[in-house]
Design an enzyme around this catalytic site. Structure first.
Site, PDB file in Angstrom:
ATOM      1  N   ASN A 143      33.800  16.168   1.946  1.00  0.00           N
ATOM      2  CA  ASN A 143      35.253  17.064   2.309  1.00  0.00           C
ATOM      3  C   ASN A 143      34.437  18.565   2.739  1.00  0.00           C
ATOM      4  OD1 ASN A 143      37.871  19.018   2.508  1.00  0.00           O
ATOM      5  ND2 ASN A 143      37.912  18.964  -0.057  1.00  0.00           N
ATOM      6  N   LYS A 158      36.349  20.548   4.440  1.00  0.00           N
ATOM      7  CA  LYS A 158      36.990  21.516   3.836  1.00  0.00           C
ATOM      8  C   LYS A 158      36.975  22.862   5.274  1.00  0.00           C
ATOM      9  CE  LYS A 158      35.742  21.753  -0.623  1.00  0.00           C
ATOM     10  NZ  LYS A 158      35.905  22.583  -1.770  1.00  0.00           N
ATOM     11  N   GLU A 164      37.968  16.625 -10.233  1.00  0.00           N
ATOM     12  CA  GLU A 164      37.319  18.469  -9.896  1.00  0.00           C
ATOM     13  C   GLU A 164      37.559  18.496 -10.675  1.00  0.00           C
ATOM     14  OE1 GLU A 164      36.263  17.462  -5.367  1.00  0.00           O
ATOM     15  OE2 GLU A 164      38.154  18.632  -5.593  1.00  0.00           O
ATOM     16  N   HIS A 217      44.458  18.902  -3.589  1.00  0.00           N
ATOM     17  CA  HIS A 217      42.593  20.224  -3.665  1.00  0.00           C
ATOM     18  C   HIS A 217      42.962  20.911  -5.078  1.00  0.00           C
ATOM     19  CE1 HIS A 217      39.051  21.945  -3.232  1.00  0.00           C
ATOM     20  NE2 HIS A 217      38.205  20.439  -3.760  1.00  0.00           N
ATOM     21  N   SER A 254      30.631  20.312  -7.414  1.00  0.00           N
ATOM     22  CA  SER A 254      28.874  20.659  -6.713  1.00  0.00           C
ATOM     23  C   SER A 254      28.347  19.281  -7.447  1.00  0.00           C
ATOM     24  CB  SER A 254      28.266  21.396  -8.286  1.00  0.00           C
ATOM     25  OG  SER A 254      29.256  22.963  -7.871  1.00  0.00           O
ATOM     26  N   GLY A 257      32.052  24.266  -6.044  1.00  0.00           N
ATOM     27  CA  GLY A 257      31.821  25.082  -5.085  1.00  0.00           C
ATOM     28  C   GLY A 257      30.821  26.610  -5.908  1.00  0.00           C
ATOM     29  N   GLU A 317      42.207  24.088  -4.372  1.00  0.00           N
ATOM     30  CA  GLU A 317      41.996  24.659  -3.361  1.00  0.00           C
ATOM     31  C   GLU A 317      43.045  25.111  -2.947  1.00  0.00           C
ATOM     32  OE1 GLU A 317      39.144  24.158  -0.862  1.00  0.00           O
ATOM     33  OE2 GLU A 317      37.855  24.485  -2.954  1.00  0.00           O
TER      34      GLU A 317
HETATM   35  P1  PGA Z   1      31.388  21.166  -3.304  1.00  0.00           P
HETATM   36  O1  PGA Z   1      33.363  20.712  -3.583  1.00  0.00           O
HETATM   37  O2  PGA Z   1      31.185  19.832  -3.866  1.00  0.00           O
HETATM   38  O3  PGA Z   1      31.273  22.190  -2.793  1.00  0.00           O
HETATM   39  O4  PGA Z   1      31.544  21.910  -5.161  1.00  0.00           O
HETATM   40  C1  PGA Z   1      33.925  19.728  -4.312  1.00  0.00           C
HETATM   41  C2  PGA Z   1      35.531  20.053  -3.820  1.00  0.00           C
HETATM   42  O5  PGA Z   1      35.825  20.921  -4.067  1.00  0.00           O
HETATM   43  O6  PGA Z   1      35.725  18.503  -2.933  1.00  0.00           O
END
Ligand code: PGA
Length: 253
Positions: free
Chosen positions: A9, A11, A169, A97, A215, A175, A99
């Site tokens: 992803n 982003k 998630e 997601h 992560s 993140g 976000e």
């Molecule tokens: P990350 O993000 O691996 O940076 O924690 C995962 C995601 O948001 O899909």
């Protein structure tokens, strides 16, 4: 055999040139994939078509959108419909997601509409779910995730649910550098699978891929993916680095 998926992803990162170079580097690594392995790249809208062309000759490499509209078509300036995605042969779309939920006000009911539109247009939705830290601290994560599944997914027919990929998630792990422990991930994945079994049946629950996100990196992928109910990962930060993501793909079981 359930599909094992390494999904990147990206982003809102990378210029067009950086993005295509990253994709080409990963393809050039010529990683040996098993029949049931897929590598998916969720790329920004303007890069979709080029990304599709770039992976075209590589079996099991597929491209995903990061979002789609909950409306079919019409006067919705700035939105991208599932029909548009279908018309350029996008294979997957992230739906819900955290976000999107947090910064763009997406809720479970809206996500049900997005899922329906993906399925009508032959796009595999990667449905994201997961709890915030406060919810976990109160040990309410199971009921929270169960509600996300019920309100967004469980209206789907048996045929339709089989076309969905789920990504668990936990928001507190995205993140942040904090991953859920292998035991925490396995426990929630098993819970999601049992909810699928209750709503549908065991055979259906057994066929649906459930990815872990939060992560994931080269150093922990093998251990996380090794759990019985974890079928790969949805990877943000570490997917922006070719060396890291190649190792993550190699960690698929
Ligand atoms: P990350 O993000 O691996 O940076 O924690 C995962 C995601 O948001 O899909």
């Amino acid at each position: 055999m359930r599909k094992q998926i390494a999904a990147a992803n990206w982003k809102m990162n990378l210029t067009y040139q950086q993005a295509i170079a990253l994709l080409q580097t990963i393809i050039a690594a010529d990683i040996t994939l098993k029949e049931n392995h897929s590598v998916v790249f969720a790329v920004p809208f303007p890069y979709l078509e080029k990304a599709i062309g770039t992976v075209q000759h590589r079996k099991n490499f597929l491209i995903s959108a990061q979002n789609c509209s909950d409306r079919k078509s019409g006067a919705f300036t700035g939105e991208v419909s599932t029909e548009m995605l279908k018309s350029i042969e996008v294979n997957f779309c992230l739906v819900g997601h955290s976000e999107r939920r947090e910064y763009f006000g997406e809720n479970n009911l809206m996500l049900a509409d997005k899922l329906n539109l993906c399925l009508v247009n032959g796009i595999t939705p990667i449905f994201c779910c997961g709890e915030a830290l406060g919810t976990r601290e109160q040990n309410q994560q199971n009921s929270y995730v169960e509600r996300q599944l019920r309100e967004s997914l469980f209206h789907l027919t048996r045929e339709e649910i089989l076309k969905v990929v789920i990504a668990y998630e936990p928001i507190w792990a995205i993140g942040t550098g904090k991953t859920a422990s292998t035991a925490q991930a396995q426990e929630m994945h098993a819970f999601i699978r049992s909810a699928l079994k209750n709503q549908y049946d065991a055979a259906i629950a057994d066929q649906i891929s459930i990815l872990y996100g939060g992560s994931v990196k080269a150093a922990n992928a093998k251990e996380i993916f090794g759990s019985k109910d974890v079928d790969g990962g949805l990877v943000g930060g570490a997917s922006l680095n070719a060396t890291e993501f190649i190792e993550i793909i190699k960690a698929l079981k």
